[in-house]
Design a protein around this motif. Structure first.
Motif, PDB file in Angstrom:
ATOM      1  N   MET A   1      34.711  41.287  60.052  1.00 60.60           N
ATOM      2  CA  MET A   1      35.934  40.670  59.898  1.00 60.60           C
ATOM      3  C   MET A   1      35.846  40.558  58.136  1.00 60.60           C
ATOM      4  SD  MET A   1      37.113  36.640  60.658  1.00 60.60           S
ATOM      5  CE  MET A   1      35.898  35.826  59.456  1.00 60.60           C
ATOM      6  N   MET A   2      37.227  40.703  57.594  1.00 57.43           N
ATOM      7  CA  MET A   2      37.139  40.692  56.053  1.00 57.43           C
ATOM      8  C   MET A   2      36.976  39.326  55.637  1.00 57.43           C
ATOM      9  SD  MET A   2      37.703  42.769  53.507  1.00 57.43           S
ATOM     10  CE  MET A   2      38.493  44.117  54.279  1.00 57.43           C
ATOM     11  N   PRO A   3      36.047  39.034  54.769  1.00 52.37           N
ATOM     12  CA  PRO A   3      35.605  37.842  54.258  1.00 52.37           C
ATOM     13  C   PRO A   3      36.480  37.311  52.944  1.00 52.37           C
ATOM     14  CG  PRO A   3      34.166  39.302  53.498  1.00 52.37           C
ATOM     15  CD  PRO A   3      35.173  40.105  54.312  1.00 52.37           C
ATOM     16  N   PHE A   4      37.302  38.268  52.202  1.00 53.49           N
ATOM     17  CA  PHE A   4      37.670  37.891  51.009  1.00 53.49           C
ATOM     18  C   PHE A   4      39.415  37.490  51.309  1.00 53.49           C
ATOM     19  CE2 PHE A   4      34.947  41.569  50.979  1.00 53.49           C
ATOM     20  CZ  PHE A   4      33.979  40.904  50.152  1.00 53.49           C
ATOM     21  N   THR A   5      39.634  36.581  50.098  1.00 52.51           N
ATOM     22  CA  THR A   5      40.962  36.495  49.872  1.00 52.51           C
ATOM     23  C   THR A   5      41.283  36.887  48.678  1.00 52.51           C
ATOM     24  OG1 THR A   5      40.493  34.005  50.686  1.00 52.51           O
ATOM     25  CG2 THR A   5      42.682  34.280  49.440  1.00 52.51           C
ATOM     26  N   PRO A   6      42.613  37.847  48.831  1.00 54.19           N
ATOM     27  CA  PRO A   6      43.131  38.569  47.678  1.00 54.19           C
ATOM     28  C   PRO A   6      43.868  37.845  46.646  1.00 54.19           C
ATOM     29  CG  PRO A   6      44.211  39.111  49.604  1.00 54.19           C
ATOM     30  CD  PRO A   6      43.286  37.893  50.052  1.00 54.19           C
ATOM     31  N   VAL A 269      31.030  53.039  45.617  1.00 55.71           N
ATOM     32  CA  VAL A 269      30.586  52.223  46.720  1.00 55.71           C
ATOM     33  C   VAL A 269      29.480  51.335  46.080  1.00 55.71           C
ATOM     34  CG1 VAL A 269      28.764  54.091  46.990  1.00 55.71           C
ATOM     35  CG2 VAL A 269      29.160  52.359  49.045  1.00 55.71           C
ATOM     36  N   MET A 270      29.345  50.097  46.577  1.00 52.87           N
ATOM     37  CA  MET A 270      28.549  49.243  46.095  1.00 52.87           C
ATOM     38  C   MET A 270      27.924  48.469  47.311  1.00 52.87           C
ATOM     39  SD  MET A 270      30.467  47.872  42.423  1.00 52.87           S
ATOM     40  CE  MET A 270      28.769  47.466  41.587  1.00 52.87           C
ATOM     41  N   SER A 271      26.717  47.737  47.133  1.00 59.63           N
ATOM     42  CA  SER A 271      26.275  46.951  48.284  1.00 59.63           C
ATOM     43  C   SER A 271      25.799  45.520  47.871  1.00 59.63           C
ATOM     44  CB  SER A 271      24.893  47.601  48.531  1.00 59.63           C
ATOM     45  OG  SER A 271      24.057  47.533  47.477  1.00 59.63           O
ATOM     46  N   GLY A 272      25.974  44.459  48.635  1.00 64.04           N
ATOM     47  CA  GLY A 272      25.387  43.062  48.199  1.00 64.04           C
ATOM     48  C   GLY A 272      25.599  42.402  49.562  1.00 64.04           C
ATOM     49  N   ASP A 273      24.885  41.393  49.672  1.00 62.74           N
ATOM     50  CA  ASP A 273      24.761  40.360  50.842  1.00 62.74           C
ATOM     51  C   ASP A 273      25.890  39.481  50.896  1.00 62.74           C
ATOM     52  OD1 ASP A 273      24.241  39.005  52.999  1.00 62.74           O
ATOM     53  OD2 ASP A 273      22.214  38.031  52.360  1.00 62.74           O
ATOM     54  N   PHE A 274      27.201  40.310  51.383  1.00 60.56           N
ATOM     55  CA  PHE A 274      28.570  39.378  51.192  1.00 60.56           C
ATOM     56  C   PHE A 274      28.633  38.129  52.336  1.00 60.56           C
ATOM     57  CE2 PHE A 274      29.384  43.557  49.498  1.00 60.56           C
ATOM     58  CZ  PHE A 274      30.082  43.061  48.259  1.00 60.56           C
ATOM     59  N   TYR A 300      35.474  47.045  53.588  1.00 59.03           N
ATOM     60  CA  TYR A 300      33.981  46.302  53.691  1.00 59.03           C
ATOM     61  C   TYR A 300      33.351  46.586  54.981  1.00 59.03           C
ATOM     62  CZ  TYR A 300      31.488  41.908  55.087  1.00 59.03           C
ATOM     63  OH  TYR A 300      30.326  41.364  55.219  1.00 59.03           O
ATOM     64  N   VAL A 301      32.209  47.103  54.849  1.00 56.87           N
ATOM     65  CA  VAL A 301      31.250  47.514  55.809  1.00 56.87           C
ATOM     66  C   VAL A 301      30.283  46.431  56.010  1.00 56.87           C
ATOM     67  CG1 VAL A 301      30.097  49.527  56.689  1.00 56.87           C
ATOM     68  CG2 VAL A 301      31.916  49.958  55.333  1.00 56.87           C
ATOM     69  N   ASN A 308      23.543  49.737  62.059  1.00 55.61           N
ATOM     70  CA  ASN A 308      24.816  49.679  62.626  1.00 55.61           C
ATOM     71  C   ASN A 308      25.639  48.821  61.705  1.00 55.61           C
ATOM     72  OD1 ASN A 308      24.009  50.733  65.204  1.00 55.61           O
ATOM     73  ND2 ASN A 308      22.620  49.023  65.484  1.00 55.61           N
ATOM     74  N   PHE A 309      26.823  49.240  61.596  1.00 55.18           N
ATOM     75  CA  PHE A 309      27.985  48.521  60.599  1.00 55.18           C
ATOM     76  C   PHE A 309      29.190  48.304  61.226  1.00 55.18           C
ATOM     77  CE2 PHE A 309      24.776  50.813  58.257  1.00 55.18           C
ATOM     78  CZ  PHE A 309      24.393  49.906  57.309  1.00 55.18           C
ATOM     79  N   THR A 310      30.092  47.506  60.719  1.00 56.68           N
ATOM     80  CA  THR A 310      31.464  47.043  61.241  1.00 56.68           C
ATOM     81  C   THR A 310      32.289  47.260  60.041  1.00 56.68           C
ATOM     82  OG1 THR A 310      30.839  45.708  63.065  1.00 56.68           O
ATOM     83  CG2 THR A 310      32.974  45.700  62.665  1.00 56.68           C
ATOM     84  N   LYS A 311      33.373  48.026  60.254  1.00 57.82           N
ATOM     85  CA  LYS A 311      34.231  48.041  58.985  1.00 57.82           C
ATOM     86  C   LYS A 311      35.569  47.118  58.985  1.00 57.82           C
ATOM     87  CE  LYS A 311      36.872  52.070  61.443  1.00 57.82           C
ATOM     88  NZ  LYS A 311      37.249  53.354  61.260  1.00 57.82           N
ATOM     89  N   SER A 312      35.920  46.851  58.052  1.00 60.20           N
ATOM     90  CA  SER A 312      37.186  46.029  57.973  1.00 60.20           C
ATOM     91  C   SER A 312      37.925  46.537  56.777  1.00 60.20           C
ATOM     92  CB  SER A 312      37.237  44.609  57.826  1.00 60.20           C
ATOM     93  OG  SER A 312      36.231  44.001  58.759  1.00 60.20           O
ATOM     94  N   TYR A 313      39.090  46.663  56.979  1.00 64.13           N
ATOM     95  CA  TYR A 313      40.169  47.103  55.958  1.00 64.13           C
ATOM     96  C   TYR A 313      41.154  46.032  55.232  1.00 64.13           C
ATOM     97  CZ  TYR A 313      38.931  51.905  57.275  1.00 64.13           C
ATOM     98  OH  TYR A 313      38.333  53.031  57.487  1.00 64.13           O
TER      99      TYR A 313
END
Length: 373
Positions: A1-6, A269-274, A300-301, A308-313
């Motif tokens: 699930m996309m965690p960001f507010t644009p 590409v960048m990484s972080g514990d979002f 957002y992956v 194992n990863f889950t993608k969200s656009y």
């Protein structure tokens, strides 16, 4: 699930966005935006705190406590071997003086500072991307007269200073693009001597664009994440090998591809514990997303463990051509946020971007923030 507010941010009236650099000063809580030859700083309420007219577009900026930032300007933005790039100190906007550290750089795109020779002075590694010419060099004490060339190949894209072999001496890990695409490790042998070893090689059509050194599987060894997709200008077709890849370290600095995420025109590409669950997630952007999938230019992956990863656009991503991205905790709430910068080179690209977006007023920056639940 996309965690960001644009949230979209625009400054002034640029005509169309040409963001070449983003940087966040954690010491002053200011966002720096390089829009072609303009540089702006904004506070946490997005009020303008500084404005500079640069000699050419900025490509990177570094902040240190109680010091003026170092800023790198590219010279000629398009493919070029002109030596017009400059690394200099950025003074307050009401001071027109400028302290040039190093000039005559060939289309520089990145730099990193650190003490490479143990003399307790700040050295700098500069990536001269160039075109047919270029080089990767380090300068002792940031002194232009004390240059040490690590590689004369063009295409130096990014460098990291890290003691990769744990021998007590900092090494240089660099991403090389253009014809000879690879990640090279320049092992520090002491006495200003570095020995190059190729860690990963890529086909010359990949168009590598960025990399990170991080321990993605939490086994105590640094892994490598690489994005690629920077060859649209030479062959304007979708390429199934574009995207980002994770290369796992076997503990002896030998790297093996373990994950591939396809993404046309992937530019960073960048990484972080979002999601704050203790593992590293990934965000990536595309500079050349096609009209058929404009909303897939940011992904957002989420890391579910065991590779194992889950993608969200993000649908709002359709409103920009994302060349730059930074990961920061911009609202200081303990959750990582993302800042995207849009770059549109000419009126033809602007017309395509308007068609994809459905809007005529395109933002320079897209801010993606999280809020504690």
């Amino acid at each position: 699930m996309m965690p960001f507010t644009p949230q979209f941010i625009s400054i002034g009236d640029p005509g169309y966005p040409m963001v070449t650099m983003l940087g966040y000063n954690d010491y002053t809580n200011e966002l720096f935006i390089g829009d072609f030859d303009n540089l702006y700083s904004l506070n946490k309420t997005w009020e303008l705190t500084g404005q500079w007219k640069l000699n050419s577009p900025a490509t990177y900026i570094e902040f240190q406590k109680n010091q003026a930032p170092l800023v790198l300007t590219i010279g000629h933005f398009g493919p070029s071997d002109q030596d017009l790039g400059i690394l200099s100190v950025l003074y307050p906007s009401d001071d027109n003086s400028r302290n040039v550290y190093i000039d005559n750089l060939k289309r520089p795109v990145y730099f990193v500072t650190g003490d490479l020779n143990g003399d307790k002075k700040r050295d700098v590694v500069v990536c001269n991307f160039g075109n047919y010419q270029g080089k990767l060099s380090w300068f002792d004490d940031c002194n232009a007269q004390k240059e040490h060339v690590l590689s004369l190949l063009p295409g130096a894209r990014r460098a990291i200073i890290n003691d990769l072999n744990h021998d007590g001496k900092p090494d240089v890990i660099a991403l090389m693009a253009q014809a000879y695409e690879k990640v090279s490790v320049f092992y520090n042998k002491g006495n200003d001597v570095f020995e190059e070893e190729t860690a990963i090689e890529f086909p010359p059509v990949y168009g590598v664009s960025y990399f990170e050194l991080t321990d993605i599987n939490k086994d105590g060894f640094d892994d490598i994440i690489v994005s690629n997709g920077d060859n649209w200008d030479l062959s304007a077709i979708d390429k199934p090998y574009h995207g980002f890849r994770i290369y796992l370290n076997d503990g002896k600095n030998k790297f093996t591809e373990s994950f591939f995420f396809p993404m046309y025109g992937c530019s960073k590409v960048m990484s972080g514990d979002f999601d704050n669950d203790g593992d590293l997630d990934i965000v990536a952007i595309s500079f050349y997303a096609q009209l058929k999938n404009p909303g897939q230019s940011f992904v957002y992956v989420q890391n579910n463990g065991d590779m194992n990863f889950t993608k969200s656009y993000l649908p709002e991503a359709k409103d920009g051509k994302w060349l730059t991205m930074e990961v920061v905790d911009i609202n200081k709430d303990g959750l990582l946020d993302v800042v995207l910068g849009s770059f549109i080179y000419n009126i033809n690209e602007m017309s395509k971007a308007i068609t994809a977006s459905g809007q005529t007023d395109l933002p320079q920056v897209l801010l993606l923030t999280q809020k504690a639940k």
